[in-house]
Scaffold this active site. Structure first.
Site, PDB file in Angstrom:
ATOM      1  N   ARG A   1       1.056  -1.463   0.004  1.00 20.90           N
ATOM      2  CA  ARG A   1       0.041   0.113   0.077  1.00 20.90           C
ATOM      3  C   ARG A   1       0.942   1.431   0.084  1.00 20.90           C
ATOM      4  NH1 ARG A   1      -5.084   1.798  -1.539  1.00 20.90           N
ATOM      5  NH2 ARG A   1      -6.185   2.984   0.056  1.00 20.90           N
TER       6      ARG A   1
ATOM      7  N   THR B   1      -8.665  -0.036 -10.260  1.00 23.34           N
ATOM      8  CA  THR B   1      -8.347  -0.950  -9.630  1.00 23.34           C
ATOM      9  C   THR B   1      -8.446  -2.517 -10.512  1.00 23.34           C
ATOM     10  OG1 THR B   1      -8.755  -0.252  -7.539  1.00 23.34           O
ATOM     11  CG2 THR B   1      -8.418  -2.461  -7.507  1.00 23.34           C
TER      12      THR B   1
ATOM     13  N   GLU C   1      -5.977   3.697  -7.491  1.00 21.30           N
ATOM     14  CA  GLU C   1      -7.145   4.501  -6.798  1.00 21.30           C
ATOM     15  C   GLU C   1      -8.261   4.886  -7.974  1.00 21.30           C
ATOM     16  OE1 GLU C   1      -9.810   6.690  -4.241  1.00 21.30           O
ATOM     17  OE2 GLU C   1      -8.660   4.741  -4.505  1.00 21.30           O
TER      18      GLU C   1
ATOM     19  N   GLU D   1      -3.833   7.769  -4.587  1.00 24.13           N
ATOM     20  CA  GLU D   1      -4.324   6.984  -3.181  1.00 24.13           C
ATOM     21  C   GLU D   1      -4.486   7.709  -1.904  1.00 24.13           C
ATOM     22  OE1 GLU D   1      -5.622   3.699  -3.410  1.00 24.13           O
ATOM     23  OE2 GLU D   1      -3.805   3.808  -4.633  1.00 24.13           O
TER      24      GLU D   1
ATOM     25  N   SER E   1      -7.747   0.745   2.710  1.00 20.76           N
ATOM     26  CA  SER E   1      -8.237   0.397   1.480  1.00 20.76           C
ATOM     27  C   SER E   1      -9.514  -0.649   1.745  1.00 20.76           C
ATOM     28  CB  SER E   1      -7.096  -0.448   0.825  1.00 20.76           C
ATOM     29  OG  SER E   1      -7.568  -1.428  -0.153  1.00 20.76           O
TER      30      SER E   1
END
Length: 578
Positions: free
Chosen positions: A110, A398, A418, A435, A462
């Site tokens: 991430r 995504t 994102e 993001e 997330s």
């Protein structure tokens, strides 16, 4: 003018005819939703979001590569042919099953906030920015984590040389590929590419028109970037000229200039996390833990439905949809209140997955009427300071892939930049993520700090939910999807259809969607699910019809090792194997 453009840029069973059970095309697939059939294989299989990526993965598997090897090769191709969804300018989560050691591991790639980030990052005059105003440009860009995560997983589970895995993407980037129908539609619909010269030159022709389907598109800059990474490893990305160019692009963005430095990029570390698992009937369902909320929320939804006869209900009945929506409300209430980066916030993971706690939550579900907006529960061991809720939804830029190799190793990986096309900014042939807009824009609620507030070095929450399901200690299902915060509903609904109703993976991923994020019950537009609206309304649901372009990719592993794959007909993905 740019800002204006950005502002312009959601108790009775019915019979389910076979054709309707397969769903219908979403508007995004305007060329016609292709009928996809289940694919079977006996040795290995890869299901990804684009035929060229699945082909790259299959070639690696045929050479004796591992599931991780195949995932890397596929991801690099997706960076080129599906740039609107994922790439090395973003991040992701990887779930891996090692067949030899019978060990499950979870990998966190991430993105992180720059060291200069503060909780008021998305406040203007004390008020949260409007989401469209925050997405484009440098302010929303987090330090990319994908390559560090993939390199760490390859170090442990790779079989083929790192450089070999980049060969398909480098070749396609140099020679060119045909712009797909979906990519052409998304270029034409996304105005945030226009303010950034590199993106505009790449995605528009010399007359300023969006590239059309079938246009041959090469990306020599990406070929050069991938060649450097193939030769020098992830260090070639996180240091030197590439890192300096990324940081400079963020700081000097013509819109929403950011504060990322080369030191922020050099300091990024991927992390190995503990998977989150729950027993559901005869299965064990495992997913990704914080900073993703996906694994916890999917597990909660399933466990709260365990007291109900889900298998006795049609997957597309009003009573089934009602129960799914109610359990989802409860899961999202907990998600929004408790889940954030565990390195910064005490997330009560064990309490949120405690069987007794979830049984008590399930007892609040009435089969006869909706509860409306759910409130967060009081899980065991929650401790820590009081905090405020955050319903930051996340956006659907995504992709997901499911892979099984010849040795029985499994990868379920979801990656992202994102929003569609991320921040809109392109550097050295790849797009940068947005993001940081997954953080809460409001750092406080009712005087209490929000768990998912912005912080230096922090990872935004997330909803990605790569999932592996086990029975009697062996994997039987690999699944996941893109789709922003709707990912949780997509994965839960398809998993229930496979486990409780015995649907094959293709039928399960093709179902019309019913999703609830602790608000209106959302029904997929132009599908059989729309017919449930009056029935759910009678159960006191507030109903909303919406486009839902999931990208569910699933593999069912039979008792004899037979692999059966399904690819979501709403996107371009395919299952390939041998």
């Amino acid at each position: 003018m740019i800002l204006r453009m950005l502002l312009l840029a959601a108790a009775i069973s019915l019979p389910v005819p076979e054709a309707l059970a397969q769903g219908r095309a979403s508007p995004e697939a305007a060329s016609g939703r292709l009928e996809k059939r289940e694919v079977r294989a006996s040795r290995y299989m890869a299901v990804t979001a684009h035929p060229l990526a699945s082909q790259a993965a299959r070639e690696v598997l045929a050479e004796g590569g591992s599931a991780v090897d195949a995932a890397i090769a596929a991801q690099m191709v997706l960076n080129l042919v599906e740039p609107q969804s994922s790439g090395i300018g973003g991040g992701g989560f990887l779930l891996h099953w090692d067949a030899a050691t019978r060990a499950l591991s979870a990998w966190d790639g991430r993105e992180t906030a720059p060291a200069a980030a503060t909780p008021d990052r998305f406040l203007r005059d004390g008020r949260p920015m409007r989401f469209p105003m925050a997405v484009a440009g440098g302010l929303s860009v987090g330090v990319p984590g994908l390559l560090r995560m993939l390199e760490a997983a390859h170090r442990e589970y790779g079989r083929l040389p790192w450089a070999r895995l980049f060969r398909p993407a480098i070749g396609l980037a140099r020679e060119g590929f045909a712009v797909s129908h979906r990519l052409a539609l998304q270029i034409a619909s996304d105005v945030k590419l226009i303010p950034f010269p590199a993106s505009r030159v790449y995605f528009y022709d010399e007359q300023g028109r969006p590239l059309r389907q079938g246009t041959m598109l090469a990306n020599p800059m990406l070929a050069d970037t991938l060649s450097r990474v193939a030769e020098g490893g992830a260090d070639a990305f996180y240091g030197g000229a590439i890192a300096e160019d990324v940081a400079r692009a963020v700081r000097e963005a013509p819109l929403n200039a950011g504060d990322m430095t080369a030191a922020d990029i050099a300091g990024y570390r991927a992390k190995r996390r503990e998977p989150v698992c729950i027993d559901y009937r005869v299965w064990r369902v495992c997913g990704m833990g914080p900073p993703s909320s996906g694994g916890i929320a999917v597990a909660q939804i399933l466990k709260m439905l365990e007291p109900f006869d889900i298998g006795g209900l049609s997957p597309l009945s009003a009573d089934r949809a009602h129960l799914l929506a109610e359990s989802s409300r409860l899961a999202f209430a907990d998600r929004n209140h408790y889940v954030a980066d565990p390195d910064f916030v005490d997330v009560p993971v064990e309490g949120l997955l405690d069987a007794g706690y979830l049984l008590s939550r399930a007892a609040t579900i009435s089969p006869e009427i909706s509860m409306g907006i759910a409130v967060p529960g009081d899980p065991p061991g929650r401790g820590g300071p009081e905090r405020g809720p955050d319903n930051a939804p996340g956006q659907p830029g995504t992709t997901h892939m499911s892979i099984v190799d010849a040795a029985g190793n499994v990868v379920s990986m979801t990656t992202t930049i994102e929003s569609q096309f991320g921040s809109g900014m392109m550097v050295r042939g790849f797009l940068l993520n947005n993001e940081l807009t997954d953080f809460s824009f409001a750092p406080e609620h009712a005087g209490l700090p929000v768990a998912n507030r912005v912080g230096p070095g922090k990872r935004p929450r997330s909803s990605m939910a790569p999932t592996i399901v086990f029975r009697d200690g062996r994997p039987v299902l690999v699944i996941g999807s893109p789709g922003g915060s709707r990912i949780i509903g997509y994965v839960a609904q398809a998993t229930l259809a496979i486990l409780d109703n015995g649907l094959g993976p293709q039928r399960a991923v093709s179902q019309p969607h019913v999703v609830n994020r602790n608000g209106p019950t959302e029904l997929e537009k132009d599908s059989f699910a729309e017919r449930l609206a009056p029935l759910l309304g009678a159960l006191d649901h507030r109903v909303r019809v919406a486009d839902m372009t999931s990208g569910l990719h699933a593999i069912v592993i039979g008792p004899d090792g037979t692999l059966t794959g399904g690819a979501d007909p709403r996107r371009e993905g395919v299952a390939l194997g041998e």
